[in-house]
Design a protein around this motif. Sequence first.
Motif, PDB file in Angstrom:
ATOM      1  N   GLY A   4       0.800  -1.216   0.000  1.00 31.47           N
ATOM      2  CA  GLY A   4       0.000   0.000   0.000  1.00 31.47           C
ATOM      3  C   GLY A   4       0.832   1.264   0.000  1.00 31.47           C
ATOM      4  O   GLY A   4       0.316   2.352   0.260  1.00 31.47           O
ATOM      5  N   ILE A   5       2.135   1.133  -0.309  1.00 32.16           N
ATOM      6  CA  ILE A   5       3.004   2.299  -0.441  1.00 32.16           C
ATOM      7  C   ILE A   5       3.132   2.602  -1.935  1.00 32.16           C
ATOM      8  O   ILE A   5       3.848   1.899  -2.663  1.00 32.16           O
ATOM      9  N   MET A  88       5.447  -6.668  -3.658  1.00 31.98           N
ATOM     10  CA  MET A  88       6.512  -6.549  -2.677  1.00 31.98           C
ATOM     11  C   MET A  88       7.555  -7.648  -2.861  1.00 31.98           C
ATOM     12  O   MET A  88       7.218  -8.828  -3.026  1.00 31.98           O
ATOM     13  N   ALA A  89       8.834  -7.276  -2.843  1.00 31.01           N
ATOM     14  CA  ALA A  89       9.909  -8.259  -2.875  1.00 31.01           C
ATOM     15  C   ALA A  89      10.000  -8.960  -1.529  1.00 31.01           C
ATOM     16  O   ALA A  89       9.718  -8.370  -0.481  1.00 31.01           O
ATOM     17  N   ALA A  90      10.394 -10.238  -1.538  1.00 31.16           N
ATOM     18  CA  ALA A  90      10.433 -11.023  -0.299  1.00 31.16           C
ATOM     19  C   ALA A  90      11.376 -10.417   0.731  1.00 31.16           C
ATOM     20  O   ALA A  90      11.184 -10.583   1.940  1.00 31.16           O
ATOM     21  N   GLY A  95       6.165  -1.517   4.603  1.00 32.76           N
ATOM     22  CA  GLY A  95       6.008  -0.140   5.051  1.00 32.76           C
ATOM     23  C   GLY A  95       4.578   0.252   5.371  1.00 32.76           C
ATOM     24  O   GLY A  95       4.338   1.148   6.171  1.00 32.76           O
ATOM     25  N   GLY A  96       3.603  -0.405   4.736  1.00 34.77           N
ATOM     26  CA  GLY A  96       2.205  -0.089   5.007  1.00 34.77           C
ATOM     27  C   GLY A  96       1.577  -1.201   5.829  1.00 34.77           C
ATOM     28  O   GLY A  96       1.848  -1.344   7.016  1.00 34.77           O
ATOM     29  N   HIS A  97       0.703  -2.015   5.179  1.00 34.37           N
ATOM     30  CA  HIS A  97       0.167  -3.205   5.826  1.00 34.37           C
ATOM     31  C   HIS A  97      -0.030  -4.261   4.743  1.00 34.37           C
ATOM     32  O   HIS A  97       0.281  -4.025   3.577  1.00 34.37           O
ATOM     33  N   GLY A 143      -5.368   1.757  -3.528  1.00 32.90           N
ATOM     34  CA  GLY A 143      -4.045   1.157  -3.419  1.00 32.90           C
ATOM     35  C   GLY A 143      -3.133   1.795  -2.403  1.00 32.90           C
ATOM     36  O   GLY A 143      -1.972   1.404  -2.285  1.00 32.90           O
ATOM     37  N   THR A 144      -3.635   2.764  -1.635  1.00 31.25           N
ATOM     38  CA  THR A 144      -2.830   3.478  -0.644  1.00 31.25           C
ATOM     39  C   THR A 144      -3.141   2.962   0.758  1.00 31.25           C
ATOM     40  O   THR A 144      -4.298   2.977   1.181  1.00 31.25           O
ATOM     41  N   SER A 145      -2.125   2.498   1.470  1.00 31.56           N
ATOM     42  CA  SER A 145      -2.309   2.038   2.840  1.00 31.56           C
ATOM     43  C   SER A 145      -2.513   3.233   3.757  1.00 31.56           C
ATOM     44  O   SER A 145      -1.660   4.122   3.836  1.00 31.56           O
ATOM     45  N   LEU A 146      -3.643   3.251   4.465  1.00 32.97           N
ATOM     46  CA  LEU A 146      -3.981   4.381   5.320  1.00 32.97           C
ATOM     47  C   LEU A 146      -4.514   3.894   6.661  1.00 32.97           C
ATOM     48  O   LEU A 146      -5.019   2.781   6.783  1.00 32.97           O
ATOM     49  N   THR A 147      -4.398   4.763   7.665  1.00 31.99           N
ATOM     50  CA  THR A 147      -4.945   4.481   8.986  1.00 31.99           C
ATOM     51  C   THR A 147      -6.288   5.177   9.130  1.00 31.99           C
ATOM     52  O   THR A 147      -6.415   6.369   8.837  1.00 31.99           O
TER      53      THR A 147
END
Length: 208
Positions: A4-5, A88-90, A95-97, A143-147
């Motif tokens: 989500g970054i 995401m690479a292994a 950075g997000g969730h 697609g953006t990781s948010l709280t």
Amino acid sequence: MFTGIVEEIGEVVAVEFGSESARLTVRGPVVVSDAVHGASIAVDGVCLTVVDQPEPGTFTVDVMQESLQRSSLHDVAPGRRVNLERAMAAHGRLGGHIVQGHVDGTGTLVARTPGEAWEVVRFAIPADLARYVVEKGSITIDGTSLTVSGVSAPGVDEPWLEVSLIPATLELTVLGTKGPGAQVNLEVDVLAKYVERLNAFDRIGAGA
């Protein structure tokens, strides 16, 4: 799997709609720099597979009917700006969730409230997704990781959630330019869905 970054804002340069599918060509030089046939790239939060690279800096993906029905890609057109993220690479940092790129549905931006260095943005969300959203929990929007910074009370007729967007998010994602009425893709935290499913089986077992 994604985090989500958002890595860059891309642009849809071509769209071909079929009777139950679509083929998109997107310009995104960062995410396509190391892409190969079959690579996964999230486009506004929708996990899609690279099937071609027609020109330098571009990639083509096929979108099936399920994704068109559940996401805002059903009315995508050339010129639309989209959030892009490579899988995401292994060995990478989360950075997000945990984001799957499996959109659950769409929401609607209803209000923006500017702050000193941020904006509080409210989205109307489907009632069937509201039960998975909790204050201070995670949500994926386009697609953006948010709280989640605010959420409506359970059982209201028109559920909503709020997120607080920092300057970097406003600048580096499409959420910085969307106004009231804009449709966004939503992916709720998959852990909440697993918990609900397990509880349902536990209830069935207890009843037996």
